[in-house]
Enzyme design. Structure first.
Site, PDB file in Angstrom:
ATOM      1  N   GLU A  19      -7.617  -3.469   0.020  1.00 42.11           N
ATOM      2  CA  GLU A  19      -7.439  -2.028  -0.174  1.00 42.11           C
ATOM      3  C   GLU A  19      -7.856  -1.278   1.088  1.00 42.11           C
ATOM      4  O   GLU A  19      -8.904  -1.571   1.678  1.00 42.11           O
ATOM      5  CB  GLU A  19      -8.295  -1.595  -1.365  1.00 42.11           C
ATOM      6  N   THR A  21      -6.633  -1.531   3.877  1.00 43.81           N
ATOM      7  CA  THR A  21      -6.522  -2.407   5.048  1.00 43.81           C
ATOM      8  C   THR A  21      -5.182  -2.220   5.747  1.00 43.81           C
ATOM      9  O   THR A  21      -5.066  -2.512   6.938  1.00 43.81           O
ATOM     10  CB  THR A  21      -6.646  -3.892   4.634  1.00 43.81           C
ATOM     11  N   ASP A  22      -4.161  -1.745   5.009  1.00 43.94           N
ATOM     12  CA  ASP A  22      -2.804  -1.778   5.603  1.00 43.94           C
ATOM     13  C   ASP A  22      -2.667  -0.867   6.818  1.00 43.94           C
ATOM     14  O   ASP A  22      -2.020  -1.229   7.797  1.00 43.94           O
ATOM     15  CB  ASP A  22      -1.700  -1.532   4.553  1.00 43.94           C
ATOM     16  N   ALA A 112      -1.256   6.875 -11.159  1.00 41.79           N
ATOM     17  CA  ALA A 112      -2.157   5.856 -11.703  1.00 41.79           C
ATOM     18  C   ALA A 112      -2.581   4.842 -10.650  1.00 41.79           C
ATOM     19  O   ALA A 112      -3.241   3.859 -10.965  1.00 41.79           O
ATOM     20  CB  ALA A 112      -1.479   5.148 -12.866  1.00 41.79           C
ATOM     21  N   GLY A 113      -2.165   5.039  -9.393  1.00 36.94           N
ATOM     22  CA  GLY A 113      -2.485   4.069  -8.346  1.00 36.94           C
ATOM     23  C   GLY A 113      -1.641   2.816  -8.462  1.00 36.94           C
ATOM     24  O   GLY A 113      -1.998   1.760  -7.955  1.00 36.94           O
ATOM     25  N   SER A 117       5.553   6.036  -6.562  1.00 36.54           N
ATOM     26  CA  SER A 117       6.371   6.612  -5.482  1.00 36.54           C
ATOM     27  C   SER A 117       7.142   5.530  -4.722  1.00 36.54           C
ATOM     28  O   SER A 117       8.302   5.747  -4.352  1.00 36.54           O
ATOM     29  CB  SER A 117       5.516   7.439  -4.525  1.00 36.54           C
ATOM     30  N   ASP A 161       2.639  -0.568  -0.345  1.00 33.34           N
ATOM     31  CA  ASP A 161       3.391  -0.312  -1.579  1.00 33.34           C
ATOM     32  C   ASP A 161       4.869  -0.637  -1.417  1.00 33.34           C
ATOM     33  O   ASP A 161       5.488  -1.262  -2.285  1.00 33.34           O
ATOM     34  CB  ASP A 161       3.239   1.152  -1.989  1.00 33.34           C
ATOM     35  N   TYR A 213      -7.502  10.614   1.500  1.00 30.22           N
ATOM     36  CA  TYR A 213      -6.834   9.442   2.076  1.00 30.22           C
ATOM     37  C   TYR A 213      -6.641   9.648   3.582  1.00 30.22           C
ATOM     38  O   TYR A 213      -6.944   8.765   4.394  1.00 30.22           O
ATOM     39  CB  TYR A 213      -5.489   9.233   1.378  1.00 30.22           C
TER      40      TYR A 213
HETATM   41  C1  GLA Z   1      -2.088   3.745  -1.256  1.00 34.77           C
HETATM   42  C2  GLA Z   1      -1.212   3.665  -0.012  1.00 34.77           C
HETATM   43  C3  GLA Z   1      -1.198   2.248   0.573  1.00 34.77           C
HETATM   44  C4  GLA Z   1      -2.613   1.709   0.750  1.00 34.77           C
HETATM   45  C5  GLA Z   1      -3.417   1.925  -0.512  1.00 34.77           C
HETATM   46  C6  GLA Z   1      -4.863   1.537  -0.347  1.00 34.77           C
HETATM   47  O1  GLA Z   1      -1.513   2.986  -2.282  1.00 34.77           O
HETATM   48  O2  GLA Z   1       0.108   4.038  -0.344  1.00 34.77           O
HETATM   49  O3  GLA Z   1      -0.485   2.246   1.784  1.00 34.77           O
HETATM   50  O4  GLA Z   1      -3.232   2.254   1.868  1.00 34.77           O
HETATM   51  O5  GLA Z   1      -3.382   3.268  -0.956  1.00 34.77           O
HETATM   52  O6  GLA Z   1      -4.978   0.182  -0.173  1.00 34.77           O
END
Ligand code: GLA
Length: 370
Positions: A19, A21-22, A112-113, A117, A161, A213
């Protein structure tokens, strides 16, 4: 014969670990959910773009490809900037989009994470590719959908994502090195071990998410610059962060470095065919790190994680960006129903919204339905 209409689908995702990390060029390990967005699309010859969404009834968007290049994007409803961003991005890269009718419908809970999207942008992107730009590669689709989100919807996400929605396969986790784009599909058959992955959508809105974020992203970039490396990925051990004078930046960097190590460790365990219970302590350690070092947890997430662990989960953590949204818990199948009850009780007893709880099996990535 050239296709002029059809139905396309892309999934939401759950990130097992990796999480924040991307955008630090690190590693991620998501799986696709069986929940997703269906895009029913029909090509038009007249430059008109007409978009509807079941999730925003009465909010039909009527515009043209020509308008898209000039329009004030703030005039479009927020949900429509994602699909319109995808269309615009195809055009900007030289693909002529002659016109489209698009109907959208989604089963991914919003906010909801779980990447509603990316399910949206990726379902539209594969429709547009098939109808107008068949030569576009999956790598380009990831770039197009990420740009749609970053530029037109205004959320500075990484590639987690979109990569998950486009590249995941049934029965597997997607191990992705976001620096090189290298992927590996790692089998994840929890049922064989009497296990299941419980997803608890706490329903807690992550309103602060966009600005927080962006702040986290900036903090990571600053930490990398102060440590004189291109990204935090380039730091092999947490020992190096002692050189950072600011304790907040030290914590942010420590999360990213230890999280990358956890992804590698979990991938290695699962690749070797180990019992998935052995990864559980790393999941929980990932949560602690997100809570204490990256500071992206929230009270309902804490309650849900604690209740899951008390109810016998081997490991539990928030998943996605945090600030609200969902947690995941690795738990024996036979305990899942009772644990769901315990989690629900713990949340409602504290006055939080009743959660939506379900189990996730690794499902298919984006594809055409018909
Ligand atoms: C969101 C962002 C992703 C990533 C996560 C955290 O989902 O869209 O790119 O950074 O948060 O891991």
């Amino acid at each position: 014969m050239e296709s002029t209409a059809g139905r396309w689908w892309a999934p939401g995702r759950v990130n097992l670990i990796g999480e924040h990390t991307d955008y630090n060029d690190g590693y991620v390990l998501p799986l696709a959910l069986p929940l997703g967005t269906t895009c029913t699309a029909r090509a038009r010859p007249d430059g008109v773009l007409r978009l509807r969404s079941e999730q925003a009834p009465g909010d039909t968007v009527d515009t043209t490809t020509a308008d898209l290049s000039t329009a004030g994007w703030s005039d479009f409803p927020a949900w429509s900037r994602y699909p319109l961003g995808v269309i615009r991005e195809f055009e900007r890269r030289g693909h002529e989009i002659r016109g489209l009718d698009i109907d959208l419908d989604s089963t991914v809970p919003i906010g909801a994470g779980l990447s509603s999207s990316a399910a949206l942008t990726c379902s539209v992107a594969i429709a547009v590719r098939d109808l107008f730009a068949p030569s576009v590669s999956t790598a380009d689709l990831i770039d197009i959908t990420r740009t749609a989100e970053n530029v037109y919807a205004g959320v500075p996400t990484g590639v987690l994502d979109q990569s998950a929605a486009l590249l995941c396969t049934p029965g597997h986790l997607l191990f992705l090195d976001t620096r090189t784009g290298k992927t590996e599909h790692i089998p994840f058959d929890l049922a064989r071990h009497g296990l299941t992955l419980l997803i608890v959508d706490t329903g807690a809105p992550h309103r602060l998410m966009d600005s927080a974020y962006a702040t986290r992203r900036a903090e990571c970039a600053t930490a990398a610059a102060q440590l004189d490396v291109p990204t935090l990925r380039d730091l092999p051990t947490a020992a190096e962060i002692d050189r950072l004078p600011d304790p907040v930046l030290r914590r942010r960097a420590r999360h990213v470095i230890t999280e990358n190590a956890r992804v590698l460790r979990i991938a290695e365990q699962l690749r070797s065919g180990a019992d998935p219970r052995t990864i559980a302590p790393f999941l929980t350690a990932g949560h602690t790190s997100l809570r204490d070092d990256f500071e992206v947890s929230a009270p309902p997430l804490e309650t849900a994680v604690a209740a899951a662990l008390t109810a016998g989960a081997h490991g539990a953590r928030l998943t996605g960006a945090g600030f609200g949204g969902s947690i995941l818990a690795l738990i024996d199948q036979r305990r899942a129903t009772a644990a769901s009850e315990r989690i629900r009780e713990a949340l409602t007893a504290k006055g939080f919204t009743a959660p939506h709880i379900f189990t996730a099996t690794p499902s298919a990535g984006a594809h055409r339905l018909g």
